[in-house]
Structure formats: C-alpha cells, structure tokens
Scaffold this motif. Sequence first.
Motif, PDB file in Angstrom:
ATOM      1  N   TRP A 252       0.853  -1.185  -0.035  1.00 31.16           N
ATOM      2  CA  TRP A 252      -0.057  -0.143   0.031  1.00 31.16           C
ATOM      3  C   TRP A 252       0.845   1.243  -0.003  1.00 31.16           C
ATOM      4  CZ3 TRP A 252       0.491  -3.373   4.148  1.00 31.16           C
ATOM      5  CH2 TRP A 252       1.224  -2.685   5.386  1.00 31.16           C
ATOM      6  N   ARG A 253       2.112   1.221   0.233  1.00 32.32           N
ATOM      7  CA  ARG A 253       2.984   2.364   0.432  1.00 32.32           C
ATOM      8  C   ARG A 253       3.732   2.721  -0.949  1.00 32.32           C
ATOM      9  NH1 ARG A 253       7.138   1.138   5.143  1.00 32.32           N
ATOM     10  NH2 ARG A 253       7.284   3.510   5.000  1.00 32.32           N
ATOM     11  N   THR A 254       3.656   1.540  -2.061  1.00 35.33           N
ATOM     12  CA  THR A 254       4.366   2.189  -3.235  1.00 35.33           C
ATOM     13  C   THR A 254       3.316   1.674  -4.600  1.00 35.33           C
ATOM     14  OG1 THR A 254       5.311  -0.288  -3.085  1.00 35.33           O
ATOM     15  CG2 THR A 254       6.476   1.599  -2.731  1.00 35.33           C
ATOM     16  N   ARG A 255       2.336   0.792  -4.243  1.00 35.19           N
ATOM     17  CA  ARG A 255       1.428   0.394  -5.336  1.00 35.19           C
ATOM     18  C   ARG A 255       0.088   1.154  -4.991  1.00 35.19           C
ATOM     19  NH1 ARG A 255       2.143  -4.275  -8.184  1.00 35.19           N
ATOM     20  NH2 ARG A 255      -0.192  -4.436  -8.161  1.00 35.19           N
ATOM     21  N   SER A 256      -0.760   1.408  -6.165  1.00 33.44           N
ATOM     22  CA  SER A 256      -1.971   2.050  -5.938  1.00 33.44           C
ATOM     23  C   SER A 256      -3.220   0.994  -6.030  1.00 33.44           C
ATOM     24  CB  SER A 256      -2.514   3.046  -7.202  1.00 33.44           C
ATOM     25  OG  SER A 256      -2.390   2.395  -8.493  1.00 33.44           O
ATOM     26  N   THR A 257      -2.889  -0.112  -6.302  1.00 35.87           N
ATOM     27  CA  THR A 257      -3.995  -1.259  -6.242  1.00 35.87           C
ATOM     28  C   THR A 257      -3.401  -2.493  -5.684  1.00 35.87           C
ATOM     29  OG1 THR A 257      -3.604  -2.134  -8.396  1.00 35.87           O
ATOM     30  CG2 THR A 257      -5.143  -0.385  -8.145  1.00 35.87           C
ATOM     31  N   VAL A 258      -4.518  -3.406  -5.060  1.00 29.18           N
ATOM     32  CA  VAL A 258      -4.093  -4.756  -4.466  1.00 29.18           C
ATOM     33  C   VAL A 258      -3.449  -5.369  -5.648  1.00 29.18           C
ATOM     34  CG1 VAL A 258      -4.937  -6.630  -3.288  1.00 29.18           C
ATOM     35  CG2 VAL A 258      -5.960  -4.397  -2.940  1.00 29.18           C
ATOM     36  N   ARG A 259      -2.627  -6.229  -5.129  1.00 26.42           N
ATOM     37  CA  ARG A 259      -2.005  -7.223  -6.111  1.00 26.42           C
ATOM     38  C   ARG A 259      -3.408  -8.436  -6.210  1.00 26.42           C
ATOM     39  NH1 ARG A 259       2.904  -7.650  -4.288  1.00 26.42           N
ATOM     40  NH2 ARG A 259       3.775  -6.302  -5.797  1.00 26.42           N
ATOM     41  N   ARG A 260      -3.635  -8.915  -7.149  1.00 28.83           N
ATOM     42  CA  ARG A 260      -4.772  -9.517  -7.079  1.00 28.83           C
ATOM     43  C   ARG A 260      -4.645 -10.748  -8.190  1.00 28.83           C
ATOM     44  NH1 ARG A 260      -9.363  -9.557  -4.321  1.00 28.83           N
ATOM     45  NH2 ARG A 260      -9.228  -7.699  -3.616  1.00 28.83           N
ATOM     46  N   LEU A 261      -4.912 -12.037  -7.646  1.00 28.92           N
ATOM     47  CA  LEU A 261      -4.740 -13.146  -8.654  1.00 28.92           C
ATOM     48  C   LEU A 261      -5.859 -13.272  -9.462  1.00 28.92           C
ATOM     49  CD1 LEU A 261      -3.195 -15.509  -5.939  1.00 28.92           C
ATOM     50  CD2 LEU A 261      -2.173 -14.313  -7.780  1.00 28.92           C
ATOM     51  N   PRO A 262      -5.630 -13.692 -10.775  1.00 24.56           N
ATOM     52  CA  PRO A 262      -7.135 -13.937 -11.725  1.00 24.56           C
ATOM     53  C   PRO A 262      -8.121 -14.487 -10.990  1.00 24.56           C
ATOM     54  CG  PRO A 262      -4.932 -14.290 -12.897  1.00 24.56           C
ATOM     55  CD  PRO A 262      -4.559 -14.327 -11.440  1.00 24.56           C
TER      56      PRO A 262
END
Lengths: 266, 254
Positions: free
Chosen positions: A250-260
């Motif tokens: 959450w400090r470096t990305r704007s969205t959650v890393r989400r598996l397909p």
Amino acid sequence: MNWRTPARIFLIPVVSILLVFLVWDLIIRIFNVEPFVAPSPGEALGALRDNWSILWPLAIETIRETAYGFVLGAVLGFVLAVAMAQTRIVQGLVYPVLITSQAVPIIAIAAPLVILLGFGIWPKIVIVAWIVFFPVAVSVLDGLANVDDDLLKLAHVMGGTRSRVFFKIRLPATVSPLYSGLKIGATYAVTGAIIGELVASTGSSLAGFQRTANSSLDTPAVWGTTILMTAIGISWFLLVVAIERLTTPWRTRSTVRRLPFRRHPD
Amino acid sequence: MTVDTPKLWVEGASKTFEGLTALAPSTLSLQPGEFVSLVGPSGCGKSTLFNLVSGLLRPDDGRIEIDGVDVTGQSGHVGYMLQKDLLVPWRSVVDNITLGAALTRGVTKADRAQAVDFARRYGLGDFLDHYPHALSGGMRQRVALMRTLATNHDLLLLDEPFGALDSQTRLEMQQWLLEVWAETQRTVLFVTHDVDESIFLSDRILVMSPRPGRIVSELVVNLPRPRTLQQMTEPDFIAIKRQILDLLHGTAAG
C-alpha cells in the motif's frame, strides 16, 4: 522526471559507490601510498579475490550469525514493545532497562558473554540481537502509541472487539515503524557479529582472518576483508528494504495485487 | 415496534465536563427515513450530542433510545462518519468498506459482495482494489460513507463529512449523498457549520447555541424533493437561510 523508475533506483547508488572508490584510488595515487600502508581499491579487491576460497566460508558464517541474531533481536524487540504498550506499569518498569542495555558498551559486554556462552555462535547471536532489538522496540512502541485516536473511536462506535481492533488496526499500524527499526538494526547487525567474532573467535572467522592478515602486514587483505564485511552489511540492509516493499504494497502501489481467480464477481 | 416508534429518541440527555455544561438537558426525536441537521457555532454541544448518541460518551442524565430500545452509553448501534475519512491505509477500497464486519465478527462472502455492490452502485466501481492513498479527497469520503452504510445500521451519524472538501466537490458530494440516502432509506443525523448545506440536505434543522450547549430552535425545510441546485437561489430557500442566520447571529451576539 521520475526518480522512482527501477533503473534510477539501482543506478544512482551504484554510481555513488563507484565515486567513493574513484576518490579512494586518486588519493592513493596522488600521495603515492605504499600498499602495506594503505592499498588502492584494485589491490584490496585483488587480495579479496586471492583469498576468496578462505573468505567465502567465513563470510557464510558471519551471515549466519547476523541472520540468527537479527531475527532473534527483531522478534524480542517486537514482542517487548507490544507487551510494554499494554500497561503503563510494564512500560515504566521496562523502559529504563531498555535504555540501560544500550548504554552498556557493546565491546565491554562481549567478553563476559564469551565466558558465559562459550566460543560458539551463541555470543555472536546475542550481541547482534542486543543491538537489533532496541531500534525495533522503540519504533514499534512509537507506532502503537501513535495510532489515530479517531480511528480507534470509530472502531469503538462500530462495536469492534478488543482483540479484533488489536489485530486489524493496532498491529498493522506498527508495520511501517517496524521496518524503520529493522533498517536501522540492519546496518548495525553485521558490526555486532564482527565484534562477537573479534572477542570470541579462535581464528576461523572474518574478524580472525583480518587480525591475522593485520599482524603479518598483509594490508590489502585487511582492506579486502573490510570491503567484504561492508558488502554483507549493505546486502542485509537491501534485503530488509526488499522485504519491506513486498510486504507493504500500500505504500508503493495504487492497487491490491490480485490473482486472476480472485477477481470480484461481475 | 409500532409505526410510531421513532428511529432515534433522545430524552433530556445532558453532559458536563469538569463543571462546564457541554450539553444542557436536550430532547429530540428522528422519524425513520428522516434527514435532520444540527447547526451551530463551535462549543454548542453538537459533537457532545453526537458522542452521546454514538455511545462514545454516557450522558450524566437522560436516556437514548433507538427503535424504542434503550442504548444509553452503548456503542455499536449507529453508522458513524467524521470529517476525517479515517480510511485504513493498508486495506483496499472494498476492504475498507467491510471494516465494520472485520472489527466485530469477521468478513463473510456476503459482506464482500455487499461492499462490491455498494461501491459499484455509487461511483467507486473502478476503484475496488485501490489503496486509499491513490484516491482523491472526494473519493475517499465516498468510501467512508460506503463503510458507514455497510455496517447496516438504519441510523447514520455524519459529523461534517464534507467539511474538508473544496466547494465544488462538496456540492457534488451533497447531491450524491441525497441520492444514496433516498435509495437506501436510512435515517440521518447530520452535523454541519454550513447553513446552505443543512438546508439543501435536510427535512428538519435543529439550531444549537453555546454556553450552555443546547437546542434553541427547530425549523422544518418544506422544499420539495428531489432537491436541485436551482432551489438554493429560490426565495423559500433564502427565507429559511435568513431565519437560521438570525438565530445564529442573535445567539452569537447575545
């Protein structure tokens, strides 16, 4: 201008390290210093290469001491901070001990630790842990104390239970300060391991190797060993930074890393 | 529960802090589906009244009922939203909306489905997986209101929710709030400094006054719904505004 592109993140530190080596090399050349007084970077790295087969196993040992001590110190510091945050009395009792532990000169505590724990890996682990637990405990304690009061009020109005509020709000709030503490600890951890080796070693260690090289006036090997120790310290710091980036998206990305397969239903 | 049971019933509730009367005994009632605003200067007891209803504070005297049930001093019965969005930085938009469930009993599939549904319906569909830091102030307040709705309480306490937004965004948010309120049929108690805002949104306005904090007047806003921005410049609107300003100015000067 984007300063956060991967190329720049890696390139700039590499350039600054190269500059240090360049200045070092120039000083040696300009003042025409003899290698047994102080070697050039090339001579130091050459000695490092020549002794690599001896040094690498010793480096592995230093890395092990650092790793065990670091993990032990981090866990102790974290648990201690969480325990201290629970009640004022515990905090009042423990804080002076915390400060005192860091006022003890680490070199002075090393010899008694060897008498207590022997010449094995344990005194080194304890020294590293001793150094690492302090910044971790202090930062986590800060993190726990600085959770937004209004957020806690909101949690209360929502009817949040004590344990859920702790695990969902207070504890995650310590993650960022925890990493600040770990990064400070990481830079000192290797120093702690080397101090342990210096006091407690029978010779088969990086510090022991360096002492032997020193007494036989093999100055390039002394400096080469220092470079190796420093490289271990830097690697340790970088490892912590890498883990931080992976675990605090959450400090470096704007969205959650989400598996397909975990996409939201349409 | 009969049809006549008010959604919220506050009877003679008062609160004193260190000898200072923050709120003199006050009585008010909200009917189901009503939108009521509290307007008044700082120190008029708005926030105290709010904290009593939310259960953060216990009144020295009096009682608070929701749906006819005594909840005096109890939390967990209302949706609650402040000027600060208080989004949790490490949770995505959807996970922030389900925060209430996470803090009380654990998030179920149904909670997540409801959160996704709310977000999609009210303009956050493209931001389900975003972290709060990647959202604008207006968007963050939308998430905060969705989080408040998702606690599934009929009574929503909104304490200056748009106070930190620029005036353009604020107008958009007010219209959006009315849309959400009309569709979800919740009861709203709304605190604001902004007289225009209170008239534009409310069915009724309670004007409060400081020293001691108390409710001094009640005005019914008989403007037709759905409300439009045009209404804000019409004579009826202006008349109510003048009435409120007189009340506020009078009490401030007196």
